[in-house]
Design a protein around this motif. Structure first.
Motif, mmCIF file in Angstrom:
data_model
loop_
_atom_site.group_PDB
_atom_site.id
_atom_site.type_symbol
_atom_site.label_atom_id
_atom_site.label_comp_id
_atom_site.label_asym_id
_atom_site.label_seq_id
_atom_site.Cartn_x
_atom_site.Cartn_y
_atom_site.Cartn_z
ATOM 1 N N ARG A 130 69.745 74.768 4.813
ATOM 2 C CA ARG A 130 70.370 73.643 4.112
ATOM 3 C C ARG A 130 70.166 73.892 2.618
ATOM 4 O O ARG A 130 69.043 73.809 2.128
ATOM 5 C CB ARG A 130 69.743 72.307 4.521
ATOM 6 N N MET B 136 74.239 75.204 6.081
ATOM 7 C CA MET B 136 75.024 74.125 5.493
ATOM 8 C C MET B 136 74.772 74.113 3.986
ATOM 9 O O MET B 136 73.629 74.262 3.539
ATOM 10 C CB MET B 136 74.658 72.785 6.114
ATOM 11 N N ALA C 24 75.764 72.091 0.238
ATOM 12 C CA ALA C 24 76.335 70.944 -0.468
ATOM 13 C C ALA C 24 76.310 71.221 -1.964
ATOM 14 O O ALA C 24 75.361 71.836 -2.479
ATOM 15 C CB ALA C 24 75.540 69.671 -0.174
ATOM 16 N N LYS D 150 69.204 62.207 3.052
ATOM 17 C CA LYS D 150 70.226 62.030 4.083
ATOM 18 C C LYS D 150 70.668 63.378 4.650
ATOM 19 O O LYS D 150 70.840 63.549 5.863
ATOM 20 C CB LYS D 150 71.423 61.278 3.503
ATOM 21 N N GLY D 151 70.831 64.364 3.759
ATOM 22 C CA GLY D 151 71.260 65.688 4.192
ATOM 23 C C GLY D 151 70.230 66.412 5.043
ATOM 24 O O GLY D 151 70.587 67.300 5.829
ATOM 25 N N THR E 11 68.705 65.364 7.555
ATOM 26 C CA THR E 11 68.829 65.042 8.972
ATOM 27 C C THR E 11 70.263 65.177 9.491
ATOM 28 O O THR E 11 70.513 64.962 10.675
ATOM 29 C CB THR E 11 68.333 63.609 9.243
ATOM 30 N N GLU E 12 71.190 65.521 8.599
ATOM 31 C CA GLU E 12 72.585 65.620 9.023
ATOM 32 C C GLU E 12 72.810 66.857 9.891
ATOM 33 O O GLU E 12 72.293 67.931 9.622
ATOM 34 C CB GLU E 12 73.496 65.681 7.800
ATOM 35 N N GLU E 13 73.630 66.668 10.922
ATOM 36 C CA GLU E 13 74.064 67.775 11.776
ATOM 37 C C GLU E 13 75.592 67.827 11.771
ATOM 38 O O GLU E 13 76.250 66.805 11.568
ATOM 39 C CB GLU E 13 73.551 67.594 13.209
ATOM 40 N N PRO E 14 76.189 68.992 12.011
ATOM 41 C CA PRO E 14 77.652 69.071 12.060
ATOM 42 C C PRO E 14 78.210 68.132 13.133
ATOM 43 O O PRO E 14 77.597 67.984 14.198
ATOM 44 C CB PRO E 14 77.925 70.537 12.405
ATOM 45 N N PRO E 15 79.338 67.490 12.881
ATOM 46 C CA PRO E 15 79.921 66.595 13.891
ATOM 47 C C PRO E 15 80.215 67.285 15.223
ATOM 48 O O PRO E 15 80.151 66.662 16.281
ATOM 49 C CB PRO E 15 81.214 66.110 13.217
#
Length: 260
Positions: free
Chosen positions: A107, A136, A138, A238-239, A241-245
């Motif tokens: 990340r 990932m 950003a 927030k990022g 813990t985000e996973e791809p949809p």
């Protein structure tokens, strides 16, 4: 222990990276003229200060801050700008991302404090995620990380530069960057409203400034910097813990059996 990547040993980094969800922050600034009242490293200084605070708040390791960016629009009219070509910045960030990946980063939060770095950074993002299926990336442009941050940056012009916001931030966090005796005569209005073309700064500003540095204060800068730290830290948390949809691989072709 420090969260600065450059301060850690190779033996210490793996645990730091694991503890931060295999994430890292990459600050990208610039070295360019900032009018007669402010040091040329303003963008670099802001990137370094902002990401240092956010790294401390989130526990995410921070890579060394990039001091150069795509500042071609500032022209040769004023001394001080050291720019790289867009393709150079793209390749630099791609290379840095590749090496961060090899150290375990999955990340990558790129934090940009110079407006015209945005397009090359987006290109680097595209290249990194196309090569590393489990990485990932950003890109956060610091002036627009939230609505309240955007409002104070754009208050004195859509094409702002070295304005109230940037000057106030430096008065609060790096006062050695500002020449207070120059503030009263540094204001220059935004001349870009309604234009079709994107013109370089030599054709839109008389002194390299767009905005009102004369109204800058350290008090405003303290509050605004606090907002930037809070809002960027919230985005990064927030990022984490985000996973791809969807779990689909970038590299594997879709078959009829994959379609729900």
């Amino acid at each position: 222990m420090s969260t600065h990547w450059a301060h850690l040993t190779w033996a210490e980094l793996p645990e730091k990276i694991r503890a931060a969800g295999h994430a890292a922050i990459l600050p990208i600034g610039a070295t360019e003229q900032h009018g007669p009242h402010m040091g040329c490293g303003m963008d670099y200084v802001l990137a370094d200060l902002l990401c240092t605070h956010v790294s401390h708040e989130t526990g995410v390791p921070m890579l060394p801050t990039m001091p150069y960016g795509c500042s071609l629009g500032h022209s040769h009219r004023w001394p001080g700008t050291i720019a790289v070509q867009p393709i150079t910045l793209i390749n630099l960030i791609k290379d840095m991302g590749d090496w961060a990946y090899q150290s375990g980063i999955r990340r990558l939060f790129i934090v940009n404090t110079h407006v015209t770095n945005a397009a090359p950074l987006r290109c680097a993002l595209e290249m990194l995620r196309a090569e590393h299926d489990d990485m990932m990336v950003a890109v956060f442009n610091s002036a627009v990380i939230s609505q309240r941050v955007r409002e104070f940056h754009f208050a004195d012009g859509d094409d702002w530069h070295a304005n109230d916001a940037e000057t106030s931030l430096m008065l609060a966090k790096a006062p050695h960057m500002v020449r207070p005796e120059k503030l009263a005569e540094a204001d220059d209005p935004d001349r870009t409203d309604g234009l079709v073309f994107a013109h370089p700064v030599n054709r839109t500003s008389t002194n390299g400034v767009t905005g009102q540095p004369s109204i800058a204060t350290a008090e405003k800068g303290e509050q605004w910097f606090r907002w930037m730290v809070e809002d960027l830290a919230a985005l990064i948390n927030k990022g984490l813990t985000e996973e791809p949809p969807l779990p689909h691989s970038y590299f594997h072709s879709c078959t009829s059996g994959d379609i729900a």
